[in-house]
Design a protein around this motif. Structure first.
Motif, short mmCIF file in Angstrom:
data_model
loop_
_atom_site.label_atom_id
_atom_site.label_comp_id
_atom_site.label_asym_id
_atom_site.label_seq_id
_atom_site.Cartn_x
_atom_site.Cartn_y
_atom_site.Cartn_z
N ASP A 64 0.83 -1.21 0.00
CA ASP A 64 0.00 0.00 0.00
C ASP A 64 0.86 1.26 0.00
O ASP A 64 0.55 2.24 -0.67
CB ASP A 64 -0.94 0.02 1.20
N MET A 65 1.94 1.22 0.77
CA MET A 65 2.84 2.38 0.82
C MET A 65 3.53 2.59 -0.52
O MET A 65 3.75 3.73 -0.93
CB MET A 65 3.86 2.21 1.94
N ALA A 66 3.87 1.52 -1.19
CA ALA A 66 4.52 1.62 -2.51
C ALA A 66 3.59 2.30 -3.51
O ALA A 66 4.03 3.11 -4.33
CB ALA A 66 4.94 0.25 -3.01
N LEU A 67 2.30 2.00 -3.43
CA LEU A 67 1.33 2.63 -4.34
C LEU A 67 1.24 4.13 -4.08
O LEU A 67 0.96 4.91 -4.99
CB LEU A 67 -0.04 1.99 -4.17
N CYS A 68 1.46 4.54 -2.85
CA CYS A 68 1.40 5.96 -2.48
C CYS A 68 2.78 6.62 -2.47
O CYS A 68 2.91 7.76 -2.03
CB CYS A 68 0.76 6.11 -1.10
N ASN A 69 3.80 5.89 -2.92
CA ASN A 69 5.19 6.39 -2.89
C ASN A 69 5.61 6.82 -1.49
O ASN A 69 6.19 7.88 -1.30
CB ASN A 69 5.39 7.55 -3.87
N GLU A 70 5.32 5.98 -0.50
CA GLU A 70 5.69 6.29 0.88
C GLU A 70 6.67 5.26 1.42
O GLU A 70 6.70 4.11 0.98
CB GLU A 70 4.46 6.32 1.78
N LEU A 71 7.45 5.69 2.38
CA LEU A 71 8.41 4.84 3.07
C LEU A 71 8.39 5.23 4.54
O LEU A 71 8.38 6.41 4.87
CB LEU A 71 9.82 5.04 2.50
N ARG A 72 8.38 4.24 5.41
CA ARG A 72 8.39 4.50 6.85
C ARG A 72 9.76 4.17 7.40
O ARG A 72 10.30 3.10 7.13
CB ARG A 72 7.32 3.65 7.53
N ILE A 73 10.33 5.07 8.17
CA ILE A 73 11.61 4.85 8.83
C ILE A 73 11.33 4.63 10.30
O ILE A 73 10.81 5.52 10.98
CB ILE A 73 12.57 6.04 8.62
N LYS A 74 11.66 3.43 10.78
CA LYS A 74 11.39 3.06 12.16
C LYS A 74 12.71 2.91 12.90
O LYS A 74 13.54 2.09 12.51
CB LYS A 74 10.61 1.75 12.20
N PRO A 75 12.93 3.69 13.95
CA PRO A 75 14.16 3.52 14.73
C PRO A 75 14.11 2.20 15.51
O PRO A 75 13.19 1.97 16.28
CB PRO A 75 14.18 4.73 15.65
N LEU A 76 15.07 1.33 15.27
CA LEU A 76 15.15 0.07 15.99
C LEU A 76 16.09 0.18 17.19
O LEU A 76 15.93 -0.53 18.17
CB LEU A 76 15.61 -1.05 15.06
N LYS A 77 17.08 1.06 17.07
CA LYS A 77 17.99 1.32 18.17
C LYS A 77 18.56 2.72 18.00
O LYS A 77 19.04 3.07 16.93
CB LYS A 77 19.13 0.31 18.18
N VAL A 78 18.48 3.51 19.05
CA VAL A 78 19.10 4.83 19.07
C VAL A 78 19.78 4.95 20.43
O VAL A 78 19.11 4.98 21.46
CB VAL A 78 18.07 5.96 18.86
N ARG A 79 21.09 4.98 20.42
CA ARG A 79 21.85 4.88 21.66
C ARG A 79 21.72 6.10 22.56
O ARG A 79 21.55 5.99 23.76
CB ARG A 79 23.32 4.61 21.37
N GLU A 80 21.83 7.31 22.01
CA GLU A 80 21.94 8.48 22.87
C GLU A 80 20.89 9.56 22.61
O GLU A 80 21.13 10.71 22.91
CB GLU A 80 23.33 9.09 22.74
N ALA A 81 19.76 9.21 22.07
CA ALA A 81 18.73 10.21 21.80
C ALA A 81 17.38 9.52 21.63
O ALA A 81 17.32 8.31 21.54
CB ALA A 81 19.07 11.00 20.55
N ALA A 82 16.35 10.32 21.59
CA ALA A 82 15.02 9.79 21.30
C ALA A 82 14.70 10.11 19.85
O ALA A 82 15.06 11.16 19.34
CB ALA A 82 13.99 10.43 22.21
N MET A 83 14.03 9.19 19.18
CA MET A 83 13.69 9.39 17.78
C MET A 83 12.33 8.79 17.50
O MET A 83 12.07 7.66 17.92
CB MET A 83 14.75 8.75 16.89
#
Length: 118
Positions: A64-83
């Motif tokens: 569904d995202m490909a049809l809308c030209n979308e991409l989701r970036i999900k932080p799996l690990k961030v050592r020293e900040a919140a994201m």
């Protein structure tokens, strides 16, 4: 050994190093899994990368995202900040990437707006 060498090189030269890997079968979106199921354990060689990396990002694109030209970036690990997660418009033909993440400002009601009576 590869992820450890990348970490040592980054520390010695004080430069960021960007590396990629793919998800293992546990991270395959579909077949009853959702993008919320993707964790640090779902990436290939996750033990070594999880120990050595300061930041690990998952790039998620459903059909569904490909049809809308979308991409989701999900932080799996961030050592020293919140994201937070980010949603991008992913236009590879024009090489344009636009942030489409909904913000709280998009949903706020300005004082000039018409009030709603219930």
């Amino acid at each position: 050994n590869i992820s450890r060498a990348c970490k040592e090189t980054a520390q010695i030269y004080k430069i960021p190093i960007i590396a990629t890997t793919q998800l293992n079968r546990a991270g395959d979106v579909g077949r009853g899994r959702t993008s919320d199921d993707i964790t640090l354990a779902a990436i290939g060689y996750s033990d070594a990368i999880g120990q050595d990396a300061d930041v690990v990002l998952g790039l998620i694109r459903t059909k569904d995202m490909a049809l809308c030209n979308e991409l989701r970036i999900k932080p799996l690990k961030v050592r020293e900040a919140a994201m937070d997660e980010i949603v991008l418009e992913w236009d590879l033909h024009g090489m344009r990437f636009t942030d489409r993440t909904p913000s709280l400002e998009d949903f706020s009601i300005d004082s000039e707006d018409e009030s709603l009576d219930f």
